[in-house]
Design an enzyme around this catalytic site. Sequence first.
Site, PDB file in Angstrom:
ATOM      1  N   TRP A 146       0.856  -1.227   0.006  1.00 33.58           N
ATOM      2  CA  TRP A 146       0.099  -0.087   0.172  1.00 33.58           C
ATOM      3  C   TRP A 146       0.842   1.162  -0.054  1.00 33.58           C
ATOM      4  O   TRP A 146       0.541   2.269  -0.768  1.00 33.58           O
ATOM      5  CB  TRP A 146      -0.850   0.058   1.136  1.00 33.58           C
ATOM      6  CG  TRP A 146      -1.670  -1.331   1.233  1.00 33.58           C
ATOM      7  CD1 TRP A 146      -1.638  -2.341   1.888  1.00 33.58           C
ATOM      8  CD2 TRP A 146      -2.610  -1.725   0.233  1.00 33.58           C
ATOM      9  NE1 TRP A 146      -2.529  -3.171   1.707  1.00 33.58           N
ATOM     10  CE2 TRP A 146      -3.248  -3.025   0.393  1.00 33.58           C
ATOM     11  CE3 TRP A 146      -3.205  -1.039  -1.012  1.00 33.58           C
ATOM     12  CZ2 TRP A 146      -3.957  -3.609  -0.317  1.00 33.58           C
ATOM     13  CZ3 TRP A 146      -4.009  -1.917  -1.930  1.00 33.58           C
ATOM     14  CH2 TRP A 146      -4.605  -2.936  -1.550  1.00 33.58           C
TER      15      TRP A 146
ATOM     16  N   ASP B 147      -2.269   6.696   6.224  1.00 35.10           N
ATOM     17  CA  ASP B 147      -3.322   5.815   5.947  1.00 35.10           C
ATOM     18  C   ASP B 147      -3.745   4.788   6.859  1.00 35.10           C
ATOM     19  O   ASP B 147      -3.013   3.984   7.173  1.00 35.10           O
ATOM     20  CB  ASP B 147      -2.773   4.910   4.615  1.00 35.10           C
ATOM     21  CG  ASP B 147      -3.708   3.836   4.003  1.00 35.10           C
ATOM     22  OD1 ASP B 147      -4.792   3.886   4.515  1.00 35.10           O
ATOM     23  OD2 ASP B 147      -3.390   3.126   3.188  1.00 35.10           O
TER      24      ASP B 147
ATOM     25  N   LYS C 149     -12.818  -1.783   6.609  1.00 37.34           N
ATOM     26  CA  LYS C 149     -12.354  -2.947   7.590  1.00 37.34           C
ATOM     27  C   LYS C 149     -13.357  -2.727   8.786  1.00 37.34           C
ATOM     28  O   LYS C 149     -13.944  -3.381   9.105  1.00 37.34           O
ATOM     29  CB  LYS C 149     -10.982  -2.606   7.729  1.00 37.34           C
ATOM     30  CG  LYS C 149     -10.207  -2.273   6.456  1.00 37.34           C
ATOM     31  CD  LYS C 149      -9.733  -3.605   5.474  1.00 37.34           C
ATOM     32  CE  LYS C 149      -8.782  -2.955   4.556  1.00 37.34           C
ATOM     33  NZ  LYS C 149      -8.524  -3.932   3.640  1.00 37.34           N
TER      34      LYS C 149
END
Lengths: 357, 357
Positions: free
Chosen positions: A99, A166, A190
């Site tokens: 990521w 993030d 999530k």
Amino acid sequence: MKKHNFNAGPSILADEVIENAAKAILDFNGSGLSLLSISHRTKDFDDVMAEADVLFRELLHIPDNYKIIYLGGGASTYFYEIPANFLGRKAGYVNTGVWAKKAIKEAKRYGEVEVLASSEDRNFTYIPKGFAIPADLDYVHITSNNTIYGTEYHEDLSSPVPLIADMSSDILSRPVDVSKYAMIYGGAQKNLAPAGVAFAIIREDMLDRIVRDLPTMMSFRTHVENNSMFNTPPVFPIYVLKETLKWLKSIGGVDEIYRRNKEKAALLYDEIDRNPLFRGTVEKEDRSLMNICFVMAEGCEELAPEFMEFAKSRGMVGIKGHRLVGGFRASCYNALPKESVEALVACMQEFAEAHKK
Amino acid sequence: MKKHNFNAGPSILADEVIENAAKAILDFNGSGLSLLSISHRTKDFDDVMAEADVLFRELLHIPDNYKIIYLGGGASTYFYEIPANFLGRKAGYVNTGVWAKKAIKEAKRYGEVEVLASSEDRNFTYIPKGFAIPADLDYVHITSNNTIYGTEYHEDLSSPVPLIADMSSDILSRPVDVSKYAMIYGGAQKNLAPAGVAFAIIREDMLDRIVRDLPTMMSFRTHVENNSMFNTPPVFPIYVLKETLKWLKSIGGVDEIYRRNKEKAALLYDEIDRNPLFRGTVEKEDRSLMNICFVMAEGCEELAPEFMEFAKSRGMVGIKGHRLVGGFRASCYNALPKESVEALVACMQEFAEAHKK
């Protein structure tokens, strides 16, 4: 058979959140209309947005000089929007895997990127620490939890330049000192909502640091000024996010969920460390509370498919490790009950017993 | 009391679609898991995507050399992504009001925009026709239906350059010759899905016309090549879209819904034209089948608030006209039953009767 949902994302939500979502689809607030069929420009939906705002602020102790926005797209959208908005000359990124790499790739289109630290030398099995953050950067960017490798920052970084994180996969799973961040963002699929909404918590003064004249939808100013209603927002995912915040508050908030998350993670990591058939893949001090990665111990590799089948037969869902790491990954997000971790641990113990030499 | 949902968007969906959505949230396909908690990288969700693709192609007769993508964001996202991808030198836009204007504004950031025609001279109450389309444009852009003014193209334009249409508010409401378009796109929250997903139907060769090296998420190539799964797609809105396509097929497809839409629109426009208290705001030949705008007739303007209250008391929802037009707007999307239009017509008749001079 009871399913134990260890999906990495989209992932488990609390039962009562799911029930309320289904109810709202059939009849929203007794209006006689489905939540799916209402205008976003109604008092009812304004109330949803306002309640989400109040709850998010309360749960994460977000100071008043921060704004919360909810947009379509996902963290991947922010990967390019953040440098488009804030990268004038040079930004610092910490590379903790996939990521972070994606974020770095997009940032390079907009300016110079200095990779301040990387854990690539050991396949991203740890969180780099002790690196210097030059004071001349536009911002520094981290990925607070890496879902694929199962690493997580356990302390808020201190930075002399705006810190952007993030937090897609660990938002609201542990206390965070928001005031140390200029911006916290993430996909919400999530710990917060189903797929389809991304959030950002932005310190107001960052809006004065926007370095480009951007397409209207790409500028964070647009969404802050329009309270996420410049265009039609993802109504249903935002509603479920609000319900999740409500649920989190009802069980005791972030302190309580943090206690539960530590407890669940300890149960599973202890078993991984104890069980001769398995081993963890991440440096102990950087192990994620959210995504717990493990593989078969040396010499037992060939048992992996058998354990996978065995675990599936006991109702475990989503425990296949990402192809970049292999083995297994049990994602233990906020809504995962302790019973599911206990069931997985029981599986591992039983499997080890059956394969005792 | 039964509600009649005339919302302009997000808007009415078929009852069985809403019921199936609620069921899937409680238990998706008998999996023991909620649709909200499954990974998008599963066979079950692949099947949803594949079924949506087959149905969309069948219903709209989409040729094989077109690809369909589903993304977060909305038409507003496409407003800048389209010129970012395709506007090298000059593009033509037709200005039919707010949405076209927004698209034009974003396009100007990327190149020259020639407004080929505009209906601004009469407050966008008609669709411009007979304008020339220069052969040297990168593309020409139209808004096939304007939700605010209630205007709609009733014929597919012929264009010597790639024709791109925002069909947010009339997609699948009438037959369209897809082969005349290079790209059809829109937010899906009118005729297809709840808020949170935007679709695009792109002719493959357009991917070779992308004029810029773009952030990964901004390039249409990314999403076509990854079948809308480059990042986590909006799972639930896509599922509801698939259910809506299934419903549309079950009732007879686009030909049948077109017949019903014409019938509903005729009922309401006839009443508007017949009833001395009301008048339509759009040129008859350009009247939208989807968004039916009307105001109080001259001399009766002061009755507007009273009619609004009366209609509300009869269960009408969402009939307030947009502030740019005033008066009333009854959005009659695919899923709106004829009975709702009849109920509104009855309201208008009863109101006129009560105010007979």
